[in-house]
Design an enzyme around this catalytic site. Structure first.
Site, PDB file in Angstrom:
ATOM      1  N   THR A  86      -8.257   3.996   4.064  1.00  0.00           N
ATOM      2  CA  THR A  86      -7.754   4.443   2.691  1.00  0.00           C
ATOM      3  C   THR A  86      -8.545   4.806   1.748  1.00  0.00           C
ATOM      4  O   THR A  86      -9.777   4.501   1.575  1.00  0.00           O
ATOM      5  CB  THR A  86      -7.364   2.819   2.272  1.00  0.00           C
ATOM      6  OG1 THR A  86      -8.261   2.038   2.087  1.00  0.00           O
ATOM      7  CG2 THR A  86      -6.133   2.295   3.162  1.00  0.00           C
ATOM      8  N   GLU A 127      -5.219   1.905  -3.081  1.00  0.00           N
ATOM      9  CA  GLU A 127      -5.733   2.642  -2.048  1.00  0.00           C
ATOM     10  C   GLU A 127      -4.487   3.518  -1.255  1.00  0.00           C
ATOM     11  O   GLU A 127      -3.381   2.755  -0.912  1.00  0.00           O
ATOM     12  CB  GLU A 127      -6.063   1.613  -0.656  1.00  0.00           C
ATOM     13  CG  GLU A 127      -7.092   0.518  -1.414  1.00  0.00           C
ATOM     14  CD  GLU A 127      -7.158  -0.631  -0.019  1.00  0.00           C
ATOM     15  OE1 GLU A 127      -7.361  -0.054   0.894  1.00  0.00           O
ATOM     16  OE2 GLU A 127      -7.382  -1.773  -0.444  1.00  0.00           O
TER      17      GLU A 127
HETATM   18  P1  ADP Z   1     -13.744   2.752   1.862  1.00  0.00           P
HETATM   19  O1  ADP Z   1     -13.756   1.153   1.859  1.00  0.00           O
HETATM   20  O2  ADP Z   1     -14.863   3.308   1.414  1.00  0.00           O
HETATM   21  O3  ADP Z   1     -12.382   3.096   1.232  1.00  0.00           O
HETATM   22  P2  ADP Z   1     -12.211   3.158   4.427  1.00  0.00           P
HETATM   23  O4  ADP Z   1     -12.772   2.415   5.705  1.00  0.00           O
HETATM   24  O5  ADP Z   1     -11.040   2.655   3.706  1.00  0.00           O
HETATM   25  O6  ADP Z   1     -13.634   3.098   3.304  1.00  0.00           O
HETATM   26  O7  ADP Z   1     -12.265   4.706   4.456  1.00  0.00           O
HETATM   27  C1  ADP Z   1     -11.802   5.645   3.616  1.00  0.00           C
HETATM   28  C2  ADP Z   1     -12.275   7.082   3.661  1.00  0.00           C
HETATM   29  O8  ADP Z   1     -11.762   7.479   4.969  1.00  0.00           O
HETATM   30  C3  ADP Z   1     -11.741   7.916   2.617  1.00  0.00           C
HETATM   31  O9  ADP Z   1     -12.256   7.657   1.365  1.00  0.00           O
HETATM   32  C4  ADP Z   1     -11.583   9.305   3.074  1.00  0.00           C
HETATM   33  O10 ADP Z   1     -13.042   9.841   2.682  1.00  0.00           O
HETATM   34  C5  ADP Z   1     -11.585   8.899   4.751  1.00  0.00           C
HETATM   35  N1  ADP Z   1     -10.414   9.383   5.217  1.00  0.00           N
HETATM   36  C6  ADP Z   1     -10.322   9.937   6.695  1.00  0.00           C
HETATM   37  N2  ADP Z   1      -9.004  10.207   6.996  1.00  0.00           N
HETATM   38  C7  ADP Z   1      -8.224   9.538   5.924  1.00  0.00           C
HETATM   39  C8  ADP Z   1      -6.835   9.153   5.863  1.00  0.00           C
HETATM   40  N3  ADP Z   1      -5.988   9.737   6.764  1.00  0.00           N
HETATM   41  N4  ADP Z   1      -6.437   8.556   4.528  1.00  0.00           N
HETATM   42  C9  ADP Z   1      -7.246   8.208   3.721  1.00  0.00           C
HETATM   43  N5  ADP Z   1      -8.514   8.214   3.741  1.00  0.00           N
HETATM   44  C10 ADP Z   1      -9.085   8.761   4.969  1.00  0.00           C
HETATM   45  N1  RBF Z   2      -3.644  -6.348   1.647  1.00  0.00           N
HETATM   46  C1  RBF Z   2      -3.218  -7.382   1.650  1.00  0.00           C
HETATM   47  O1  RBF Z   2      -3.829  -8.109   1.468  1.00  0.00           O
HETATM   48  N2  RBF Z   2      -1.741  -7.426   1.717  1.00  0.00           N
HETATM   49  C2  RBF Z   2      -1.039  -6.587   1.868  1.00  0.00           C
HETATM   50  O2  RBF Z   2       0.357  -6.642   1.869  1.00  0.00           O
HETATM   51  C3  RBF Z   2      -1.621  -5.003   1.928  1.00  0.00           C
HETATM   52  N3  RBF Z   2      -0.701  -4.133   2.212  1.00  0.00           N
HETATM   53  C4  RBF Z   2      -1.110  -2.925   2.425  1.00  0.00           C
HETATM   54  C5  RBF Z   2      -0.461  -2.054   2.676  1.00  0.00           C
HETATM   55  C6  RBF Z   2      -0.716  -0.539   2.732  1.00  0.00           C
HETATM   56  C7  RBF Z   2       0.238   0.555   3.091  1.00  0.00           C
HETATM   57  C8  RBF Z   2      -2.205  -0.343   2.921  1.00  0.00           C
HETATM   58  C9  RBF Z   2      -2.735   1.028   3.112  1.00  0.00           C
HETATM   59  C10 RBF Z   2      -3.026  -1.462   2.492  1.00  0.00           C
HETATM   60  C11 RBF Z   2      -2.560  -2.531   2.372  1.00  0.00           C
HETATM   61  N4  RBF Z   2      -3.295  -3.873   2.192  1.00  0.00           N
HETATM   62  C12 RBF Z   2      -2.861  -5.137   1.900  1.00  0.00           C
HETATM   63  C13 RBF Z   2      -4.794  -3.473   2.106  1.00  0.00           C
HETATM   64  C14 RBF Z   2      -5.660  -3.861   3.060  1.00  0.00           C
HETATM   65  O3  RBF Z   2      -6.101  -5.152   2.947  1.00  0.00           O
HETATM   66  C15 RBF Z   2      -6.652  -2.891   2.631  1.00  0.00           C
HETATM   67  O4  RBF Z   2      -6.527  -1.588   3.233  1.00  0.00           O
HETATM   68  C16 RBF Z   2      -7.992  -3.452   3.210  1.00  0.00           C
HETATM   69  O5  RBF Z   2      -8.514  -4.274   2.225  1.00  0.00           O
HETATM   70  C17 RBF Z   2      -9.118  -2.413   3.478  1.00  0.00           C
HETATM   71  O6  RBF Z   2      -9.481  -1.748   2.422  1.00  0.00           O
HETATM   72 MG    MG Z   3     -10.289   2.293   1.395  1.00  0.00          MG
END
Ligand code: ADP
Ligand code: RBF
Ligand code: MG
Length: 165
Positions: free
Chosen positions: A45, A99
């Site tokens: 995300t 996110e």
């Molecule tokens: P963080 O906790 O730093 O957000 P994530 O594990 O959520 O780490 O990874 C997010 C990062 O992955 C984004 O900031 C982006 O640089 C990269 N990324 C690669 N593919 C995707 C995607 N399909 N959607 C969102 N982020 C992506």
């Molecule tokens: N986190 C929650 O604790 N509850 C949720 O209902 C929830 N829904 C999510 C739905 C989407 C589409 C996405 C992308 C994330 C969601 N998350 C939710 C956040 C998830 O916990 C988060 O991506 C992690 O914290 C990793 O950063």
């Molecule tokens: Mg993220």
């Protein structure tokens, strides 16, 4: 990693044509999050900068949304997305986060880049879950909801919204 979706949830969400407060446009920068999106969930995300979160906090409730997004230059490809706006109860976060999971496979990370998001519909409130597998199943279902819901004419045409031009 689970690839299940929840068969009891509807896959078409929202009216035939977006109505207020949608389309809701926002712009920000991709920042470092908590580093557990892709590792724990298999669903990276792009975390939005605080200014973008503040813009949304004024107009949207916490929850899960679908819409379109673009990273980097205006005029570049617009992708479907699902966004979580809230407190992530499962991980007990203390700060509000926004996110965006972009429904596309990218070869590399893109931290620091600009991101534009057009939010078009509300999917569900944030929830707490008994385990990570249940959270992943709901997020996988959100992704299907976004794909199906965005396939409708009045949603597809918003890929051409001025935000992205
Ligand atoms: P963080 O906790 O730093 O957000 P994530 O594990 O959520 O780490 O990874 C997010 C990062 O992955 C984004 O900031 C982006 O640089 C990269 N990324 C690669 N593919 C995707 C995607 N399909 N959607 C969102 N982020 C992506
Ligand atoms: N986190 C929650 O604790 N509850 C949720 O209902 C929830 N829904 C999510 C739905 C989407 C589409 C996405 C992308 C994330 C969601 N998350 C939710 C956040 C998830 O916990 C988060 O991506 C992690 O914290 C990793 O950063
Ligand atoms: Mg993220």
């Amino acid at each position: 990693m689970s690839i299940k979706i929840n068969p009891d949830r509807p896959l078409l969400v929202g009216p035939e044509k977006p109505h207020e407060p949608f389309p809701f446009a926002l712009e920000g920068t991709v920042v470092k999050g908590y580093g557990r999106g892709s590792k724990q969930l298999g669903i990276p995300t792009a975390n939005l900068s605080d200014e973008a979160i503040a813009t949304m906090a004024s107009g949207l409730e916490t929850g899960v949304y679908y819409g379109w997004t673009q990273i980097g230059e205006r005029g570049s490809t617009v992708y479907p997305m699902v966004m979580s706006l809230g407190w992530n109860p499962y991980f007990k976060n203390e700060q509000r986060s926004a996110e965006v999971h972009i429904i596309h496979e990218f070869p590399d990370d893109f931290y620091g880049i600009s991101i534009r998001v057009l939010v078009l519909g509300f999917i569900r409130p944030e929830q707490n879950y008994p385990n990570l597998d249940a959270l992943i199943t709901d997020i996988r279902t959100d992704i299907e909801v976004a794909k199906q819901s965005l396939a409708r004419t009045h949603y597809t045409e918003l890929k051409e919204h001025g935000l992205f031009a």
